[in-house]
Scaffold this motif. Structure first.
Motif, PDB file in Angstrom:
ATOM      1  N   PRO A   1     -22.683 131.157 177.944  1.00 56.45           N
ATOM      2  CA  PRO A   1     -23.665 130.186 178.413  1.00 56.45           C
ATOM      3  C   PRO A   1     -23.902 129.082 177.386  1.00 56.45           C
ATOM      4  O   PRO A   1     -24.478 128.054 177.697  1.00 56.45           O
ATOM      5  CB  PRO A   1     -24.924 131.033 178.618  1.00 56.45           C
ATOM      6  CG  PRO A   1     -24.755 132.204 177.727  1.00 56.45           C
ATOM      7  CD  PRO A   1     -23.265 132.446 177.650  1.00 56.45           C
ATOM      8  N   GLN A   2     -23.425 129.271 176.180  1.00 54.91           N
ATOM      9  CA  GLN A   2     -23.621 128.276 175.135  1.00 54.91           C
ATOM     10  C   GLN A   2     -22.763 127.032 175.350  1.00 54.91           C
ATOM     11  O   GLN A   2     -23.024 125.989 174.774  1.00 54.91           O
ATOM     12  CB  GLN A   2     -23.315 128.874 173.766  1.00 54.91           C
ATOM     13  CG  GLN A   2     -24.257 130.006 173.408  1.00 54.91           C
ATOM     14  CD  GLN A   2     -23.866 130.686 172.122  1.00 54.91           C
ATOM     15  OE1 GLN A   2     -22.806 130.418 171.565  1.00 54.91           O
ATOM     16  NE2 GLN A   2     -24.713 131.580 171.648  1.00 54.91           N
ATOM     17  N   LYS A   3     -21.767 127.130 176.182  1.00 57.05           N
ATOM     18  CA  LYS A   3     -20.902 125.977 176.420  1.00 57.05           C
ATOM     19  C   LYS A   3     -21.650 124.868 177.139  1.00 57.05           C
ATOM     20  O   LYS A   3     -21.384 123.709 176.926  1.00 57.05           O
ATOM     21  CB  LYS A   3     -19.658 126.382 177.206  1.00 57.05           C
ATOM     22  CG  LYS A   3     -18.719 127.242 176.398  1.00 57.05           C
ATOM     23  CD  LYS A   3     -17.501 127.606 177.200  1.00 57.05           C
ATOM     24  CE  LYS A   3     -16.607 128.531 176.378  1.00 57.05           C
ATOM     25  NZ  LYS A   3     -15.518 129.057 177.161  1.00 57.05           N
ATOM     26  N   GLY A   4     -22.585 125.238 178.026  1.00 53.01           N
ATOM     27  CA  GLY A   4     -23.398 124.248 178.706  1.00 53.01           C
ATOM     28  C   GLY A   4     -22.648 123.356 179.679  1.00 53.01           C
ATOM     29  O   GLY A   4     -23.172 122.341 180.116  1.00 53.01           O
ATOM     30  N   ASP A   5     -21.450 123.709 180.023  1.00 55.36           N
ATOM     31  CA  ASP A   5     -20.632 122.892 180.924  1.00 55.36           C
ATOM     32  C   ASP A   5     -20.283 123.748 182.137  1.00 55.36           C
ATOM     33  O   ASP A   5     -19.473 124.665 182.049  1.00 55.36           O
ATOM     34  CB  ASP A   5     -19.375 122.433 180.200  1.00 55.36           C
ATOM     35  CG  ASP A   5     -18.488 121.530 181.020  1.00 55.36           C
ATOM     36  OD1 ASP A   5     -18.672 121.436 182.248  1.00 55.36           O
ATOM     37  OD2 ASP A   5     -17.584 120.909 180.429  1.00 55.36           O
ATOM     38  N   LYS A   6     -20.905 123.436 183.277  1.00 57.91           N
ATOM     39  CA  LYS A   6     -20.689 124.255 184.474  1.00 57.91           C
ATOM     40  C   LYS A   6     -19.241 124.233 184.941  1.00 57.91           C
ATOM     41  O   LYS A   6     -18.723 125.248 185.386  1.00 57.91           O
ATOM     42  CB  LYS A   6     -21.617 123.795 185.590  1.00 57.91           C
ATOM     43  CG  LYS A   6     -23.062 124.100 185.297  1.00 57.91           C
ATOM     44  CD  LYS A   6     -23.963 123.625 186.406  1.00 57.91           C
ATOM     45  CE  LYS A   6     -25.406 123.900 186.020  1.00 57.91           C
ATOM     46  NZ  LYS A   6     -26.336 123.452 187.046  1.00 57.91           N
ATOM     47  N   ALA A   7     -18.585 123.094 184.836  1.00 58.08           N
ATOM     48  CA  ALA A   7     -17.177 123.013 185.245  1.00 58.08           C
ATOM     49  C   ALA A   7     -16.328 123.926 184.364  1.00 58.08           C
ATOM     50  O   ALA A   7     -15.432 124.621 184.852  1.00 58.08           O
ATOM     51  CB  ALA A   7     -16.670 121.581 185.171  1.00 58.08           C
ATOM     52  N   ARG A   8     -16.597 123.933 183.076  1.00 61.80           N
ATOM     53  CA  ARG A   8     -15.843 124.791 182.159  1.00 61.80           C
ATOM     54  C   ARG A   8     -16.114 126.260 182.444  1.00 61.80           C
ATOM     55  O   ARG A   8     -15.212 127.102 182.401  1.00 61.80           O
ATOM     56  CB  ARG A   8     -16.194 124.457 180.707  1.00 61.80           C
ATOM     57  CG  ARG A   8     -15.483 125.324 179.682  1.00 61.80           C
ATOM     58  CD  ARG A   8     -13.967 125.215 179.855  1.00 61.80           C
ATOM     59  NE  ARG A   8     -13.290 126.238 179.136  1.00 61.80           N
ATOM     60  CZ  ARG A   8     -12.472 126.035 178.121  1.00 61.80           C
ATOM     61  NH1 ARG A   8     -12.200 124.812 177.735  1.00 61.80           N
ATOM     62  NH2 ARG A   8     -11.895 127.032 177.518  1.00 61.80           N
TER      63      ARG A   8
END
Length: 66
Positions: A4-11
């Motif tokens: 969840p730390q990526k913060g990029d829904k597409a990723r």
């Protein structure tokens, strides 16, 4: 698996599809090799492709022998 730390829904969607590819294609095979990872990336890319992009590449009729 998914951070969840990526913060990029597409990723995150891509990561989930990538892991699904491993589950579908690589039962009993340890992930990590370049070939296995490339296959999972290709699966994720195709899995997330829009209908408009993929329809022209799909056969018009199902051919089980093919």
């Amino acid at each position: 698996m998914l951070s969840p730390q990526k913060g990029d829904k597409a990723r995150s969607r891509f990561d989930a599809a990538h892991e699904l590819g491993h589950l579908v294609m690589h039962e009993g095979i340890a992930p990590g090799s370049k070939l296995v990872e490339n296959q999972a990336h290709a699966f994720a890319t195709d899995f997330l492709m829009s209908e408009e992009e993929i329809i022209p590449d799909l056969p018009k009729r199902l051919d089980w022998d093919r």
